[in-house]
Structures are given as structure tokens and as C-alpha cells.
Design a protein around this motif. Structure first.
Motif, PDB file in Angstrom:
ATOM      1  N   TYR A 270      33.200  16.445 -10.755  1.00 28.62           N
ATOM      2  CA  TYR A 270      32.090  16.564 -10.090  1.00 28.62           C
ATOM      3  C   TYR A 270      30.888  15.987  -8.800  1.00 28.62           C
ATOM      4  O   TYR A 270      31.050  16.380  -7.311  1.00 28.62           O
ATOM      5  CB  TYR A 270      30.274  17.675 -10.907  1.00 28.62           C
ATOM      6  N   GLY A 271      31.363  14.808  -9.415  1.00 27.75           N
ATOM      7  CA  GLY A 271      30.625  13.356  -8.381  1.00 27.75           C
ATOM      8  C   GLY A 271      30.291  12.166  -9.138  1.00 27.75           C
ATOM      9  O   GLY A 271      30.799  12.126 -10.149  1.00 27.75           O
ATOM     10  N   ASN A 272      29.178  11.900  -9.154  1.00 23.46           N
ATOM     11  CA  ASN A 272      29.043  10.139 -10.223  1.00 23.46           C
ATOM     12  C   ASN A 272      27.793  10.565 -10.387  1.00 23.46           C
ATOM     13  O   ASN A 272      26.988   9.907 -10.296  1.00 23.46           O
ATOM     14  CB  ASN A 272      29.407   9.182  -9.057  1.00 23.46           C
ATOM     15  N   ASP A 273      26.818  11.289 -10.727  1.00 24.85           N
ATOM     16  CA  ASP A 273      25.097  11.773 -10.873  1.00 24.85           C
ATOM     17  C   ASP A 273      25.595  11.557 -12.227  1.00 24.85           C
ATOM     18  O   ASP A 273      26.813  12.307 -12.485  1.00 24.85           O
ATOM     19  CB  ASP A 273      25.141  12.916  -9.827  1.00 24.85           C
ATOM     20  N   ASP A 274      24.160  10.904 -13.260  1.00 21.64           N
ATOM     21  CA  ASP A 274      24.813  10.540 -13.928  1.00 21.64           C
ATOM     22  C   ASP A 274      26.457  10.647 -15.058  1.00 21.64           C
ATOM     23  O   ASP A 274      26.950  11.535 -15.689  1.00 21.64           O
ATOM     24  CB  ASP A 274      24.209  11.973 -15.430  1.00 21.64           C
ATOM     25  N   PRO A 275      26.835   9.445 -14.384  1.00 17.04           N
ATOM     26  CA  PRO A 275      27.671   9.632 -15.071  1.00 17.04           C
ATOM     27  C   PRO A 275      27.745   8.524 -16.167  1.00 17.04           C
ATOM     28  O   PRO A 275      27.072   8.426 -17.533  1.00 17.04           O
ATOM     29  CB  PRO A 275      28.455   8.060 -14.454  1.00 17.04           C
ATOM     30  N   MET A 276      29.173   9.057 -17.062  1.00 11.21           N
ATOM     31  CA  MET A 276      29.014   9.506 -18.668  1.00 11.21           C
ATOM     32  C   MET A 276      30.525   8.266 -18.990  1.00 11.21           C
ATOM     33  O   MET A 276      30.785   7.244 -20.744  1.00 11.21           O
ATOM     34  CB  MET A 276      29.950  10.589 -19.654  1.00 11.21           C
ATOM     35  N   TYR A 277      30.730   7.586 -18.227  1.00  7.07           N
ATOM     36  CA  TYR A 277      32.212   6.415 -18.152  1.00  7.07           C
ATOM     37  C   TYR A 277      31.722   5.625 -17.383  1.00  7.07           C
ATOM     38  O   TYR A 277      31.312   5.639 -16.186  1.00  7.07           O
ATOM     39  CB  TYR A 277      33.749   6.804 -17.655  1.00  7.07           C
ATOM     40  N   PHE A 278      32.075   4.167 -17.350  1.00  7.80           N
ATOM     41  CA  PHE A 278      31.451   3.029 -17.259  1.00  7.80           C
ATOM     42  C   PHE A 278      32.689   2.058 -16.676  1.00  7.80           C
ATOM     43  O   PHE A 278      33.677   1.685 -18.345  1.00  7.80           O
ATOM     44  CB  PHE A 278      30.449   2.375 -17.873  1.00  7.80           C
ATOM     45  N   PRO A 279      32.630   1.065 -15.676  1.00  5.90           N
ATOM     46  CA  PRO A 279      33.799   0.483 -15.820  1.00  5.90           C
ATOM     47  C   PRO A 279      33.931  -0.762 -16.694  1.00  5.90           C
ATOM     48  O   PRO A 279      35.569  -1.395 -16.673  1.00  5.90           O
ATOM     49  CB  PRO A 279      33.556  -0.505 -14.740  1.00  5.90           C
ATOM     50  N   ASP A 280      32.943  -1.497 -17.408  1.00  4.84           N
ATOM     51  CA  ASP A 280      33.025  -1.711 -18.696  1.00  4.84           C
ATOM     52  C   ASP A 280      33.404  -1.277 -19.879  1.00  4.84           C
ATOM     53  O   ASP A 280      33.377  -2.712 -21.527  1.00  4.84           O
ATOM     54  CB  ASP A 280      31.677  -3.112 -18.918  1.00  4.84           C
ATOM     55  N   THR A 281      34.021  -0.061 -20.023  1.00  3.60           N
ATOM     56  CA  THR A 281      34.038   0.116 -21.224  1.00  3.60           C
ATOM     57  C   THR A 281      35.221   1.423 -21.075  1.00  3.60           C
ATOM     58  O   THR A 281      34.948   2.187 -20.340  1.00  3.60           O
ATOM     59  CB  THR A 281      32.839   1.364 -21.528  1.00  3.60           C
ATOM     60  N   GLU A 282      35.817   1.136 -21.823  1.00  4.76           N
ATOM     61  CA  GLU A 282      37.632   2.432 -21.544  1.00  4.76           C
ATOM     62  C   GLU A 282      36.991   3.457 -22.409  1.00  4.76           C
ATOM     63  O   GLU A 282      36.410   3.442 -23.952  1.00  4.76           O
ATOM     64  CB  GLU A 282      38.544   1.742 -22.848  1.00  4.76           C
ATOM     65  N   PRO A 283      37.657   4.711 -22.136  1.00  3.78           N
ATOM     66  CA  PRO A 283      36.838   5.598 -23.167  1.00  3.78           C
ATOM     67  C   PRO A 283      37.541   6.311 -24.349  1.00  3.78           C
ATOM     68  O   PRO A 283      38.559   5.770 -23.905  1.00  3.78           O
ATOM     69  CB  PRO A 283      37.445   6.827 -21.808  1.00  3.78           C
ATOM     70  N   TRP A 284      36.591   6.554 -25.204  1.00  5.40           N
ATOM     71  CA  TRP A 284      37.866   7.156 -26.417  1.00  5.40           C
ATOM     72  C   TRP A 284      38.550   8.009 -26.002  1.00  5.40           C
ATOM     73  O   TRP A 284      39.785   8.181 -26.730  1.00  5.40           O
ATOM     74  CB  TRP A 284      36.818   6.527 -27.386  1.00  5.40           C
ATOM     75  N   GLU A 285      38.530   8.790 -25.556  1.00  4.52           N
ATOM     76  CA  GLU A 285      39.308  10.199 -24.954  1.00  4.52           C
ATOM     77  C   GLU A 285      40.870   9.542 -24.325  1.00  4.52           C
ATOM     78  O   GLU A 285      40.979   8.923 -23.752  1.00  4.52           O
ATOM     79  CB  GLU A 285      38.813  10.901 -23.729  1.00  4.52           C
ATOM     80  N   PRO A 286      41.434   9.725 -24.964  1.00  3.82           N
ATOM     81  CA  PRO A 286      43.202   9.398 -25.136  1.00  3.82           C
ATOM     82  C   PRO A 286      43.476   9.783 -23.419  1.00  3.82           C
ATOM     83  O   PRO A 286      44.987   9.534 -23.826  1.00  3.82           O
ATOM     84  CB  PRO A 286      44.385  10.259 -25.786  1.00  3.82           C
ATOM     85  N   ASN A 287      43.133  10.684 -22.970  1.00  3.65           N
ATOM     86  CA  ASN A 287      43.544  11.341 -21.797  1.00  3.65           C
ATOM     87  C   ASN A 287      42.607  10.653 -20.163  1.00  3.65           C
ATOM     88  O   ASN A 287      43.043  11.618 -18.984  1.00  3.65           O
ATOM     89  CB  ASN A 287      44.038  12.404 -21.540  1.00  3.65           C
ATOM     90  N   LEU A 288      41.771   9.938 -20.260  1.00  3.54           N
ATOM     91  CA  LEU A 288      41.058   9.394 -19.483  1.00  3.54           C
ATOM     92  C   LEU A 288      41.003   7.682 -20.064  1.00  3.54           C
ATOM     93  O   LEU A 288      41.407   6.881 -20.320  1.00  3.54           O
ATOM     94  CB  LEU A 288      39.994   9.784 -19.084  1.00  3.54           C
ATOM     95  N   THR A 289      40.801   7.186 -18.310  1.00  5.00           N
ATOM     96  CA  THR A 289      41.338   5.718 -18.575  1.00  5.00           C
ATOM     97  C   THR A 289      39.782   5.149 -17.315  1.00  5.00           C
ATOM     98  O   THR A 289      40.279   5.624 -16.492  1.00  5.00           O
ATOM     99  CB  THR A 289      42.528   4.721 -18.549  1.00  5.00           C
ATOM    100  N   THR A 290      39.153   3.982 -17.985  1.00  7.26           N
ATOM    101  CA  THR A 290      38.425   3.446 -16.246  1.00  7.26           C
ATOM    102  C   THR A 290      39.435   2.216 -16.029  1.00  7.26           C
ATOM    103  O   THR A 290      38.921   1.510 -15.388  1.00  7.26           O
ATOM    104  CB  THR A 290      37.108   2.566 -17.703  1.00  7.26           C
ATOM    105  N   LYS A 291      40.410   1.767 -16.990  1.00  6.03           N
ATOM    106  CA  LYS A 291      41.539   0.721 -16.784  1.00  6.03           C
ATOM    107  C   LYS A 291      40.780  -0.714 -17.404  1.00  6.03           C
ATOM    108  O   LYS A 291      41.718  -1.466 -17.443  1.00  6.03           O
ATOM    109  CB  LYS A 291      41.623   0.761 -15.408  1.00  6.03           C
ATOM    110  N   HIS A 292      39.778  -0.112 -18.304  1.00  2.00           N
ATOM    111  CA  HIS A 292      38.899  -1.376 -18.435  1.00  2.00           C
ATOM    112  C   HIS A 292      40.143  -1.640 -20.063  1.00  2.00           C
ATOM    113  O   HIS A 292      40.359  -2.986 -20.265  1.00  2.00           O
ATOM    114  CB  HIS A 292      37.569  -1.621 -19.486  1.00  2.00           C
TER     115      HIS A 292
END
Length: 411
Positions: free
Chosen positions: A327-349
Motif C-alpha cells: 500500500y505504502g510505508n505508513d504504519d509499517p509492520m516490517y523493519f530493517p532490524d528484524t527479519e520477517p518470520w513469514e517464509p515468503n518475505l524478507t527485509t534482508k536482515h
């Protein structure tokens, strides 16, 4: 070659026997249902015990008991009280944790029902429930002791079981994934329509890989819970219905977010039926649905997007897959210092163990945009069922994650 095959078969048999012995050492073939209240707001969360139930038969996994398939937004850990050994673990997500990301949670405290199933212990156990935020930090924790002989543990599912019909029988019902469809907003005279919808949903799911090739590992029933009214509630339109699970649109004031907050009612309807993963079918033509990891998948049924929606939401509720659209970057759920637990997403952390192998094979890459954010979150493939209902298949990344999940429960 025959000697080698015999050796492999003997090793597999010994492993299976060891797994069975481990389960039987700590657990009976029954289910302990744990009811909790999660409450609070963005500044403080708490967990409260709300009740305990004994249900006949255990329909969950009997192997890899102390492992987690994915981390989830919360975890439940069962320890043998005498030795302190971890004897069972499971992960989950909840509507409560989703609600904490809303504006309302900044100024209002609310409570939400939650129910978890664990195998019934033979001896006293300590159970710890933990909730985590979007930085994977523990925000609430509760540890309590369960004595299996406690006379206040309610027995349910031994009689007055909701009628159900088997839609598909697994090749091995002792080592499979149990799915239960639950009727919501279907009157008693509409149960034939519900059963047809459950069959349609089943065929839609197993038209997709990896479910198609692994179909024999799934046992599926349709639980015929009748509602007084047909349909579901639409608060924005002033429509309130009396239904089995009190489902409604406008969850968190989002028009198409269709959920139920009555989790105890849901599990009461399921008591005594073979179930672990839940798909709620809602008898409405208004588009909507929702999927919460290891809680439930809920979908509308009376529209041409029914089949794509129920498959997409099962990706959430069973596979723990994240949404790949943005949608955009308002109210983010994912952050550069944390790897998503979801197996199909990554922040490259901490990308290790996700889909590096598919990148090497040329089947995937790292494409920016996912998890509702345009920047900072990456998916593996341009188009996927977890990105849009217009795409007919799960991408290679999601198929790999789903295969791993199925193997976790059945191997």
C-alpha cells in the motif's frame, strides 16, 4: 541393493517407533484445549487463563514435538514439570496482535479470546504463552501449571458433537493434516449448500501445488453448525445477524475484513470432530475474508472470487505466508532490524534459510515491495497468489514454504 533398502527401512521404522514412544511417554491420545484472554493496548499487553477443556483424541502432530515450523507472532511452550524438558511447542498469530497496530489501540484497551490445542499431558506441565511485537521482542508472557487430573478441566466433545461429513480421508489418518470446514451463516435448511461449498473449496485448494501432489496427506471434514439467520453481520450497513459464530464485516473498521471474535464458540462447535486447521465458510455474497496463522481461515462463498480467496487465506492460516502486495510505508509492520518470520518475505536482515536455493536455480530473486510496504520488504517472484487473486498459482517461493510446512506436520 536389497540389503541397503532393508537397512533404510529398518532405520525408518526405528525412528518412527522412537517418535511414538516419545509422544506416548508424555501425552495421552486426547487434546488439552487452553482458553486465554489477551488484553491491553499499544502500551501494555497481558495474558489471562480463561479455561481448560479435555477433548477426546489428539489430531495434531506426534513427531517433531519440540520444534516450530515458523516463529509466528506468538508461541506456546509445554514443559514437563518434573524435569523441565520442553515436550511440545507451537506458534501462532492473533487478531489481538493485528489490532495493536490500529489507531484505536493507542487510546483504548480491549480484550480478545484465544484458544490453543496441545496434546493432553500424562503428568503436570508448565505452559508458557508469549506474545511478540514486530521487532520480535516479547511484549507479554504467562506461565501456568496444568494438572491433568484437575477436576475443573471441562470435558467436551464426548457427546452432543456437531454433525459433520468427511469430505476427504487421508491415506494415513494418524500422520496427516486435519482440516475442518465450519458452517457460518447457513441455516439448517441450507446445509446442502454448505457441503457443496466445502467440496468446491477443497477442489480449489487441491488444484494448486504443492497441495495437488500431496493431497493424500490431508483429512478433511465439513462441520454442519447451523445458524438462526442466513448470512453474516454488516455493521456499516446496520445489519446484525444471529449466526453460529457471530462473524461480521468491518473488522477494525475495514470494510472487507470479515472475521469472528468468538473463538471459544468456534472451538465448542468443533469439539469431538477431527480437526486442527480451520476454514470457516460464510454464507454471504459480499466480498471478504481473513486468514490468521494457526487460528482460522474465513472466506465468503457466494461470489466469483470465493475460490481464489479461500486458497489465498489458507496460505495465511496454514502456511504462515505473508501478503506480498503493498500500500505504502505508513504504519509499517516490517523493519530493517528484524527479519520477517513469514517464509515468503524478507527485509534482508537474516535471509538465510529462506529462498537462496531458488535464486541459485534461477526460479526466484529479490523484488522490492511486499508486506503492505513499497520499500524495505522483498518478495521472491513478481506475481503470486499471495500478491493477487488474479494469479492462478502460488509462486516457487510459496510452494517451497508450503511443502516444508506439510512435511513438518506429516513426516
Amino acid at each position: 541393493m536389497n540389503r541397503l533398502l532393508c537397512t533404510i527401512a529398518m532405520a525408518a521404522l526405528m525412528c518412527a517407533n522412537a517418535t511414538a514412544q516419545q509422544f506416548d511417554k508424555f501425552f495421552a491420545d486426547s487434546t488439552l484445549r487452553l482458553d486465554y484472554i489477551f488484553a491491553g493496548d499499544t502500551s501494555r499487553q497481558a495474558i489471562y487463563v480463561d479455561g481448560q477443556c479435555l477433548i477426546p483424541r489428539w489430531d495434531g502432530r506426534r513427531q517433531r514435538l519440540d520444534e516450530l515450523p515458523v516463529a509466528g507472532n506468538g508461541q506456546i511452550t509445554v514443559k514437563d514439570k518434573g524435569s523441565g524438558q520442553v515436550i511440545y511447542r507451537h506458534s501462532f498469530s492473533t487478531l489481538f496482535q493485528e489490532w495493536l497496530a490500529t489507531a484505536e489501540a493507542k487510546h483504548t484497551s480491549k480484550s480478545f479470546e484465544n484458544v490453543f490445542l496441545v496434546p493432553y499431558p500424562r503428568q503436570a506441565v508448565d505452559i508458557t504463552v508469549e506474545l511478540r511485537d514486530y521487532h520480535n521482542r516479547i511484549t507479554a508472557s504467562l506461565t501456568h501449571t496444568v494438572e491433568p487430573a484437575d477436576i475443573l478441566i471441562r470435558r467436551i466433545g464426548f457427546e452432543h458433537v456437531t454433525p459433520y461429513q468427511t469430505i476427504q480421508k487421508a491415506a494415513d489418518t494418524t500422520r496427516c493434516i486435519h482440516i475442518a470446514y465450519v458452517a457460518e451463516g447457513y441455516r439448517s435448511d441450507e446445509m446442502e449448500a454448505f457441503l457443496n461449498d466445502a467440496k468446491d473449496a477443497t477442489e480449489a485448494l487441491f488444484a494448486h501445488e504443492p497441495f495437488k501432489q500431496l493431497r493424500s496427506r490431508f483429512n478433511i471434514v465439513a462441520v454442519m453448525s447451523p445458524s438462526a439467520d442466513s448470512g453474516t453481520s454488516e455493521p456499516a450497513n446496520g445489519i446484525w445477524k444471529t449466526t453460529a459464530l457471530s462473524s461480521h464485516f468491518d473488522t477494525f473498521y475495514s470494510d472487507r475484513y470479515l472475521t469472528t471474535l468468538n473463538i471459544k464458540d468456534l472451538h465448542d462447535k468443533l469439539a469431538g470432530t477431527p480437526y486442527e486447521h480451520i476454514i470457516i465458510l460464510v454464507n454471504t455474497a459480499k466480498y471478504g475474508g481473513g486468514g490468521i496463522y494457526n487460528s482460522y481461515n474465513l472466506s465468503y462463498t457466494r461470489g466469483n472470487q470465493f475460490k481464489p480467496v479461500v486458497v489465498h487465506e489458507f496460505g495465511h492460516s496454514f502456511g504462515g505466508l505473508g501478503d506480498e502486495y503493498e500500500y505504502g510505508n505508513d504504519d509499517p509492520m516490517y523493519f530493517p532490524d528484524t527479519e520477517p518470520w513469514e517464509p515468503n518475505l524478507t527485509t534482508k536482515h537474516n535471509f538465510k534459510g529462506k529462498w537462496e536455493n531458488l535464486i541459485k536455480q534461477g526460479k526466484a530473486s529479490l523484488i522490492e515491495g511486499g508486506g503492505y510496504q513499497k520499500q524495505g520488504v522483498f518478495r521472491g517472484v513478481e506475481k503470486c497468489r499471495m500478491r493477487t487473486n488474479d494469479v492462478p498459482d502460488f509462486c516457487a517461493v510459496c510452494q517451497q514454504a508450503l511443502t516444508r510446512m506439510i512435511d513438518f506436520y506429516t513426516k
